[in-house]
Design a protein around this motif. Sequence first.
Motif, mmCIF file in Angstrom:
data_model
loop_
_atom_site.group_PDB
_atom_site.id
_atom_site.type_symbol
_atom_site.label_atom_id
_atom_site.label_comp_id
_atom_site.label_asym_id
_atom_site.label_seq_id
_atom_site.Cartn_x
_atom_site.Cartn_y
_atom_site.Cartn_z
ATOM 1 N N ASN A 80 -22.924 -9.928 -55.974
ATOM 2 C CA ASN A 80 -22.048 -9.235 -56.900
ATOM 3 C C ASN A 80 -22.755 -8.053 -57.555
ATOM 4 O O ASN A 80 -22.144 -7.000 -57.780
ATOM 5 C CB ASN A 80 -21.535 -10.208 -57.963
ATOM 6 N N GLU A 81 -24.032 -8.212 -57.860
ATOM 7 C CA GLU A 81 -24.798 -7.096 -58.420
ATOM 8 C C GLU A 81 -24.907 -5.964 -57.400
ATOM 9 O O GLU A 81 -24.762 -4.788 -57.730
ATOM 10 C CB GLU A 81 -26.193 -7.576 -58.819
ATOM 11 N N ALA A 82 -25.173 -6.340 -56.136
ATOM 12 C CA ALA A 82 -25.358 -5.324 -55.100
ATOM 13 C C ALA A 82 -24.067 -4.596 -54.764
ATOM 14 O O ALA A 82 -24.078 -3.417 -54.397
ATOM 15 C CB ALA A 82 -25.930 -5.976 -53.839
ATOM 16 N N LEU A 83 -22.932 -5.292 -54.870
ATOM 17 C CA LEU A 83 -21.645 -4.729 -54.467
ATOM 18 C C LEU A 83 -20.807 -4.239 -55.642
ATOM 19 O O LEU A 83 -19.658 -3.835 -55.454
ATOM 20 C CB LEU A 83 -20.849 -5.767 -53.676
ATOM 21 N N LEU A 84 -21.357 -4.289 -56.851
ATOM 22 C CA LEU A 84 -20.599 -3.860 -58.016
ATOM 23 C C LEU A 84 -20.302 -2.359 -57.922
ATOM 24 O O LEU A 84 -21.178 -1.556 -57.625
ATOM 25 C CB LEU A 84 -21.390 -4.155 -59.293
ATOM 26 N N PHE A 85 -19.056 -2.005 -58.185
ATOM 27 C CA PHE A 85 -18.619 -0.609 -58.093
ATOM 28 C C PHE A 85 -17.996 -0.182 -59.409
ATOM 29 O O PHE A 85 -17.174 -0.896 -59.993
ATOM 30 C CB PHE A 85 -17.602 -0.440 -56.965
ATOM 31 N N ALA A 86 -18.398 0.971 -59.886
ATOM 32 C CA ALA A 86 -17.863 1.512 -61.134
ATOM 33 C C ALA A 86 -17.520 2.982 -60.933
ATOM 34 O O ALA A 86 -18.398 3.841 -60.989
ATOM 35 C CB ALA A 86 -18.881 1.357 -62.261
ATOM 36 N N PRO A 87 -16.270 3.303 -60.669
ATOM 37 C CA PRO A 87 -15.896 4.704 -60.447
ATOM 38 C C PRO A 87 -16.044 5.511 -61.725
ATOM 39 O O PRO A 87 -15.852 4.990 -62.826
ATOM 40 C CB PRO A 87 -14.430 4.604 -60.025
ATOM 41 N N ALA A 141 -24.767 -8.496 -47.456
ATOM 42 C CA ALA A 141 -26.038 -8.000 -47.994
ATOM 43 C C ALA A 141 -26.522 -6.771 -47.238
ATOM 44 O O ALA A 141 -26.936 -5.776 -47.833
ATOM 45 C CB ALA A 141 -27.088 -9.110 -47.948
ATOM 46 N N ARG A 142 -26.461 -6.835 -45.917
ATOM 47 C CA ARG A 142 -26.911 -5.693 -45.124
ATOM 48 C C ARG A 142 -25.971 -4.500 -45.296
ATOM 49 O O ARG A 142 -26.409 -3.345 -45.272
ATOM 50 C CB ARG A 142 -27.014 -6.086 -43.656
ATOM 51 N N GLY A 187 -28.581 -2.726 -46.958
ATOM 52 C CA GLY A 187 -29.318 -2.376 -45.761
ATOM 53 C C GLY A 187 -30.413 -3.363 -45.419
ATOM 54 O O GLY A 187 -31.245 -3.114 -44.548
ATOM 55 N N ARG A 188 -30.407 -4.501 -46.088
ATOM 56 C CA ARG A 188 -31.402 -5.550 -45.849
ATOM 57 C C ARG A 188 -30.813 -6.891 -46.256
ATOM 58 O O ARG A 188 -29.847 -6.946 -47.027
ATOM 59 C CB ARG A 188 -32.668 -5.282 -46.677
ATOM 60 N N PRO A 189 -31.387 -7.987 -45.782
ATOM 61 C CA PRO A 189 -30.878 -9.296 -46.191
ATOM 62 C C PRO A 189 -31.371 -9.681 -47.580
ATOM 63 O O PRO A 189 -32.323 -9.095 -48.104
ATOM 64 C CB PRO A 189 -31.453 -10.237 -45.121
ATOM 65 N N ILE A 190 -30.713 -10.652 -48.186
ATOM 66 C CA ILE A 190 -31.145 -11.259 -49.438
ATOM 67 C C ILE A 190 -31.716 -12.626 -49.100
ATOM 68 O O ILE A 190 -31.225 -13.304 -48.196
ATOM 69 C CB ILE A 190 -29.972 -11.392 -50.430
ATOM 70 N N SER A 191 -32.741 -13.035 -49.798
ATOM 71 C CA SER A 191 -33.351 -14.333 -49.530
ATOM 72 C C SER A 191 -32.319 -15.445 -49.622
ATOM 73 O O SER A 191 -31.521 -15.503 -50.571
ATOM 74 C CB SER A 191 -34.479 -14.608 -50.522
ATOM 75 N N THR A 192 -32.320 -16.334 -48.646
ATOM 76 C CA THR A 192 -31.411 -17.483 -48.656
ATOM 77 C C THR A 192 -32.115 -18.738 -49.159
ATOM 78 O O THR A 192 -31.659 -19.851 -48.902
ATOM 79 C CB THR A 192 -30.857 -17.742 -47.242
#
Length: 277
Positions: free
Chosen positions: A81-88, A59-60, A64-69
């Motif tokens: 998955n939303e935060a790390l989704l990559f689309a070249p 998450a960080r 650059g910040r945590p996600i609520s656990t």
Amino acid sequence: AEQRRLRPLPPLDFAQPPGRPLSATRLRPSATHTAIRSRMERTAYNYGDDTPAAWDVLARGALGRPISTRISPVLFLEELNEALLFAPPVKARLGQRPKPAGPGKTKALAASSVERPEETERRRAAQNDCRRLILPRTADEASDVFLRRLDAHQNAPEALVAPLSKPEDTKSFLRRMVAVKKNEAAGLLVMPRAKAETAEQFEARMALCEACPATVFARGAHEDPTDFKARLDAQSKCRRPIMCRSDGEPASLFRRRCAVSRACLDVVHPYDAARES
């Protein structure tokens, strides 16, 4: 008597829709999944001592910040998955600007303070083959370990891959990368080895992670070897994560939770002494 067959579970919406490229993946929840999400959002989850450190690292690294656990494991993985989704960007015709292939980030993450220029170039090249962002090299990773992580990303382009971080050792990390590459399910995260896990227990979990369609939690702080084995056995038959035995959860209730999880569409929250009797 013949065991009653369970009805199919709704998809977790991490995988690519048929006939569409990986980069065009959209998280489109079904009506059933939306109802499940609503119920999960009404429950404040408490992971206690078993909050996965890898969640915070990813998450960080992406936000650059945590996600609520305080949300369920399924919802947390959706957020990651939303935060790390990559689309070249896709190649455009002559005279046109390149356009993103779908939702998600279109640029690789910036280099870390310990990442050498050549390592950054290797990561950016690997990123174009992946549909989840690759985190830069961390201070805990040697150069060859970092390259092994890049290799795992390229072999499992839709997986969430956490970098090596202490107390995980190199041998355990390399075994985890093998499990990542063997599981073809999209959006999964193979958890690093926990302090409480012996080498034999870690290997048993990695063997399950190679084929399990759900994220498998490491051995919990309040689980003994028998509890851990029972949870792995139940997880092998369940498409939703089974949370670790909680602090104060009676053994009988823990075993019952593991058993009923196989028939549940939601993630069953463990016993919470502060809210239940």
